[in-house]
Motif scaffolding. Structure first.
Motif, PDB file in Angstrom:
ATOM      1  N   GLN A 141      45.863  27.582  41.257  1.00 51.88           N
ATOM      2  CA  GLN A 141      45.024  26.138  42.210  1.00 51.88           C
ATOM      3  C   GLN A 141      43.768  27.222  42.058  1.00 51.88           C
ATOM      4  O   GLN A 141      42.571  26.686  41.936  1.00 51.88           O
ATOM      5  N   TYR A 142      43.637  28.325  42.169  1.00 49.78           N
ATOM      6  CA  TYR A 142      42.345  28.955  41.840  1.00 49.78           C
ATOM      7  C   TYR A 142      41.147  28.427  40.647  1.00 49.78           C
ATOM      8  O   TYR A 142      40.314  28.213  40.730  1.00 49.78           O
ATOM      9  N   GLN A 143      42.126  29.064  39.772  1.00 48.37           N
ATOM     10  CA  GLN A 143      41.514  28.336  38.488  1.00 48.37           C
ATOM     11  C   GLN A 143      40.844  26.667  38.940  1.00 48.37           C
ATOM     12  O   GLN A 143      40.278  26.491  38.351  1.00 48.37           O
ATOM     13  N   ARG A 144      42.068  25.675  39.280  1.00 48.40           N
ATOM     14  CA  ARG A 144      41.911  24.565  39.376  1.00 48.40           C
ATOM     15  C   ARG A 144      39.999  24.468  39.949  1.00 48.40           C
ATOM     16  O   ARG A 144      39.308  23.102  40.052  1.00 48.40           O
ATOM     17  N   ALA A 153      36.495  27.906  44.991  1.00 46.18           N
ATOM     18  CA  ALA A 153      37.247  29.738  44.639  1.00 46.18           C
ATOM     19  C   ALA A 153      37.443  31.068  44.987  1.00 46.18           C
ATOM     20  O   ALA A 153      38.445  31.742  45.419  1.00 46.18           O
ATOM     21  N   TRP A 154      35.855  31.410  44.875  1.00 47.20           N
ATOM     22  CA  TRP A 154      35.474  32.352  45.527  1.00 47.20           C
ATOM     23  C   TRP A 154      36.154  32.292  46.598  1.00 47.20           C
ATOM     24  O   TRP A 154      37.131  33.402  47.579  1.00 47.20           O
ATOM     25  N   LEU A 155      36.139  30.975  47.849  1.00 49.47           N
ATOM     26  CA  LEU A 155      36.377  31.293  49.568  1.00 49.47           C
ATOM     27  C   LEU A 155      37.433  31.396  49.354  1.00 49.47           C
ATOM     28  O   LEU A 155      38.428  31.663  50.300  1.00 49.47           O
ATOM     29  N   SER A 156      38.821  30.138  48.350  1.00 49.48           N
ATOM     30  CA  SER A 156      39.690  30.101  47.886  1.00 49.48           C
ATOM     31  C   SER A 156      40.286  31.967  48.394  1.00 49.48           C
ATOM     32  O   SER A 156      41.825  31.562  49.146  1.00 49.48           O
ATOM     33  N   ALA A 230      36.167  38.787  41.426  1.00 47.13           N
ATOM     34  CA  ALA A 230      34.337  38.694  41.965  1.00 47.13           C
ATOM     35  C   ALA A 230      34.494  38.504  43.388  1.00 47.13           C
ATOM     36  O   ALA A 230      35.143  38.097  43.367  1.00 47.13           O
ATOM     37  N   THR A 231      33.940  40.135  44.440  1.00 43.34           N
ATOM     38  CA  THR A 231      34.217  40.055  45.409  1.00 43.34           C
ATOM     39  C   THR A 231      33.070  39.810  46.099  1.00 43.34           C
ATOM     40  O   THR A 231      32.447  38.754  45.832  1.00 43.34           O
ATOM     41  N   CYS A 232      32.270  40.926  46.228  1.00 42.83           N
ATOM     42  CA  CYS A 232      30.196  40.421  47.582  1.00 42.83           C
ATOM     43  C   CYS A 232      29.910  41.202  45.380  1.00 42.83           C
ATOM     44  O   CYS A 232      30.378  42.009  45.386  1.00 42.83           O
TER      45      CYS A 232
END
Length: 282
Positions: A141-144, A153-156, A230-232
């Motif tokens: 799902q992240y990759q999608r 994707a980042w927020l998920s 990657a975070t922040c």
């Protein structure tokens, strides 16, 4: 909660996700600099109980006022800048993803995430450093989501928190230009976001900005799969006076558009092109 407590809680959560920020701040303080926070930024979805309009009241309650709207058509985002109640406090940049502009499949993934959020999740200001308010998505799902929106994707997987703080270059003395700041940061072994140039903006648009590449942490996705994500990141901003001699207070959309890419460029990239950096852990 007063404004000092608010930003202290935000900072504690932020540095836990972004160790480089404390490293950078410590280095500048050791150089004799005083660190002033120019602004803090947040990301959210425009669905569920954590929309921009649901989060904004916490800023207004602290004395912030809406300053200007921004639209990022390519990244499918809308945003507002907020001015603090006193000039010694940081500005805030709050953006949200226009989910309806994604595919039905991507919207379905996002709906599955936000449907897990408690309806009263946004009633307290602590929601702004609450992290992920839903179960981790699958890596598939992240990759999608990544295929359509790195922001989504980042927020998920990262959730709701400050995605960057910003050092005010105007408040520095020894490192009083962005070139000097970036040289010092690179001396610490940290990468700089090259998208749109190392320094985005110019004195002509009254704002220069630059940022590091985001820190990285290993996250466990649904099903147990682990990946480094990657975070922040840490940003640096230098503001210039306008025709009336007052320091520019807003943001430059073209520059902010490239600052967003601090969470999805490789450290080796020098082309300014997007290059996602997801890698499986050993």
């Amino acid at each position: 909660m007063d404004i000092q407590q608010f930003f202290s809680a935000l900072w504690d959560d932020y540095v836990a996700m972004t160790p480089q920020a404390q490293q950078i701040q410590d280095a500048f303080v050791a150089d004799g600099e005083t660190i002033v926070n120019d602004h803090v930024a947040f990301r959210t979805f425009d669905r569920g109980p954590i929309t921009l309009s649901a989060l904004e009241p916490h800023l207004l309650a602290l004395g912030y006022t809406r300053f200007a709207p921004y639209d990022f058509r390519e990244k499918k985002l809308r945003a507002f800048g907020y001015l603090p109640p006193s000039p010694d406090m940081p500005r805030v940049f709050l953006s949200e993803l226009k989910c309806h502009e994604l595919s039905e499949r991507a919207q379905s993934i996002i709906d599955g995430l936000v449907s897990q959020i408690s309806p009263d999740a946004a009633t307290q200001p602590s929601v702004l450093w609450s992290g992920r308010l839903w179960d981790a998505p699958t890596f598939e799902q992240y990759q999608r989501l990544m295929e359509e929106s790195e922001y989504a994707a980042w927020l998920s997987i990262i959730g709701l928190r400050a995605n960057h703080f910003t050092i005010s270059v105007n408040a520095l003395t020894r490192h009083d230009t962005l070139d000097k700041v970036l040289t010092r940061v690179e001396a610490l072994g940290l990468g700089i976001n090259p998208a749109g140039g190392r320094i985005k903006g110019s004195p002509e648009v009254l704002l220069e900005q630059a940022s590091t590449l985001a820190d990285r942490q290993t996250f466990t996705f649904a099903g147990g799969e682990q990946h480094e994500i990657a975070t922040c990141y840490y940003e640096f901003a230098r503001r210039y006076p306008d025709a009336d001699g007052k320091l520019y207070q807003g943001f430059v959309a073209a520059s902010a558009d490239k600052i967003f890419e601090s969470t999805h460029l490789t450290e080796s990239s020098d082309t300014g092109q997007d290059s996602p950096r997801e890698h499986s852990t050993p």
